[in-house]
Design a protein around this motif. Structure first.
Motif, PDB file in Angstrom:
ATOM      1  N   SER A 218       1.074  28.927 115.709  1.00  0.00           N
ATOM      2  CA  SER A 218       2.248  28.320 115.092  1.00  0.00           C
ATOM      3  C   SER A 218       3.410  28.214 116.068  1.00  0.00           C
ATOM      4  CB  SER A 218       2.663  29.130 113.859  1.00  0.00           C
ATOM      5  OG  SER A 218       3.753  28.530 113.204  1.00  0.00           O
ATOM      6  N   VAL A 219       3.635  29.292 116.825  1.00  0.00           N
ATOM      7  CA  VAL A 219       4.726  29.278 117.809  1.00  0.00           C
ATOM      8  C   VAL A 219       4.480  28.221 118.881  1.00  0.00           C
ATOM      9  CG1 VAL A 219       5.811  30.618 119.652  1.00  0.00           C
ATOM     10  CG2 VAL A 219       5.408  31.681 117.427  1.00  0.00           C
ATOM     11  N   THR A 220       3.247  28.140 119.345  1.00  0.00           N
ATOM     12  CA  THR A 220       2.925  27.296 120.486  1.00  0.00           C
ATOM     13  C   THR A 220       2.810  25.816 120.121  1.00  0.00           C
ATOM     14  OG1 THR A 220       1.722  29.160 121.442  1.00  0.00           O
ATOM     15  CG2 THR A 220       1.305  26.995 122.410  1.00  0.00           C
ATOM     16  N   TYR A 221       2.248  25.524 118.938  1.00  0.00           N
ATOM     17  CA  TYR A 221       1.950  24.129 118.593  1.00  0.00           C
ATOM     18  C   TYR A 221       2.657  23.632 117.340  1.00  0.00           C
ATOM     19  CZ  TYR A 221      -1.850  24.847 121.936  1.00  0.00           C
ATOM     20  OH  TYR A 221      -2.579  25.127 123.061  1.00  0.00           O
ATOM     21  N   GLY A 222       3.493  24.472 116.741  1.00  0.00           N
ATOM     22  CA  GLY A 222       4.152  24.069 115.502  1.00  0.00           C
ATOM     23  C   GLY A 222       5.023  22.839 115.642  1.00  0.00           C
ATOM     24  N   ASP A 223       5.609  22.633 116.792  1.00  0.00           N
ATOM     25  CA  ASP A 223       6.455  21.454 117.012  1.00  0.00           C
ATOM     26  C   ASP A 223       5.645  20.220 117.380  1.00  0.00           C
ATOM     27  OD1 ASP A 223       8.736  22.866 116.425  1.00  0.00           O
ATOM     28  OD2 ASP A 223       9.228  23.315 118.515  1.00  0.00           O
TER      29      ASP A 223
END
Length: 264
Positions: free
Chosen positions: A161-166
């Motif tokens: 989530s942190v790495t690909y959430g955006d």
């Protein structure tokens, strides 16, 4: 995420939480490929009129085969439920025990993400749902492998989530306590003894034992709202906050609870 018209893969779907999630997705208009090592997955899928795949997602080859089957049956995969799991050995276990529980409860998630995330980020949309456990936030009395892998599955989902959430990737983690499944009660509840019985009692007595269908309803609501942490037992959050507020006190309390369960 709107579920109607979506294509989903659910592992560990022959029964229990996986079968209930598959049924809930079907009810909401999604197409579902049900996957499991157990041949009973064919019967579960047939009741829904949905395709199935029988195989082992604990290996890289198994995950590759599953996703190839999903794309053949459904087309592009929109949601992936990494739900297959095992309790593993009691106590510390041995080398083979650790290999198996890590492969099923953690590396199966990693292997699926390795194949799905590049495509999902390319098209700007995709949803990864990991079944962990309250043991991933707290711990599991009696079973080191289960506790460690459920903590790790939660951490891996956080990292996704942190790495690909955006980049369009949505991630949720399911973390229930007791659910009325074979994971809790075993194939033969009367045969459970020792550390396994202590662990079972710890889960069953900590809160209500929910039905899989009730858990699935909570999961669907969380996905539609795109909520990361799915807690069918809301009291888990209070326990987690207590743990974080005073770790030493929490550890002492867990030791006392373990001794009580063991009759000491």
């Amino acid at each position: 995420m709107e579920l109607k018209g979506r294509n989903a893969v659910v592992t560990g779907a022959a029964g229990g939480i996986g079968a209930a999630i598959a049924a809930a997705l079907h009810e909401r208009g999604a197409r579902v490929l049900l996957a499991d090592l157990a041949e009973e997955v064919a019967d579960t899928a047939a009741t829904l009129g949905q395709p199935h795949w029988t195989g082992d997602v604990s290996s890289a080859e198994g995950v590759t085969g599953l996703l190839a089957a999903a794309e053949g049956e459904l087309g592009q995969v929109d949601l992936y439920f990494a739900n297959a799991g095992i309790t593993g050995a009691t106590g510390l276990g041995g080398e083979d025990d650790w290999d198996r529980v890590i492969d099923v409860n953690l590396r199966a998630h990693i292997r699926a993400a390795e194949r799905l995330v590049p495509e999902w980020t390319r098209r700007g949309e995709g949803y990864f749902i990991a079944t962990a456990s309250a043991a991933g936030l707290l711990t599991q009395i009696g079973q080191a492998g289960y506790s460690v892998t459920k903590h790790a599955a939660l951490a891996f989902a956080e990292w996704l989530s942190v790495t690909y959430g955006d980049e369009g990737l949505r991630v949720s983690v399911l973390a229930p306590m007791g659910v009325n499944t074979k994971i809790l009660w075993g194939e033969d509840p009367k045969a459970i003894t020792g550390d396994a019985l202590t662990g079972q009692r710890a889960v069953a007595e900590a809160g209500n034992v929910l039905e899989p269908a009730d858990v699935a309803t909570t999961v669907m609501a969380a996905i539609e709202a795109e909520t990361f942490l799915i807690l069918p037992h809301p009291e888990v959050l209070d326990m987690y906050r207590m743990k974080g507020s005073d770790y030493d006190r929490w550890l002492r309390g867990m030791r006392r609870y373990q001794a009580k369960l063991q009759g000491h």
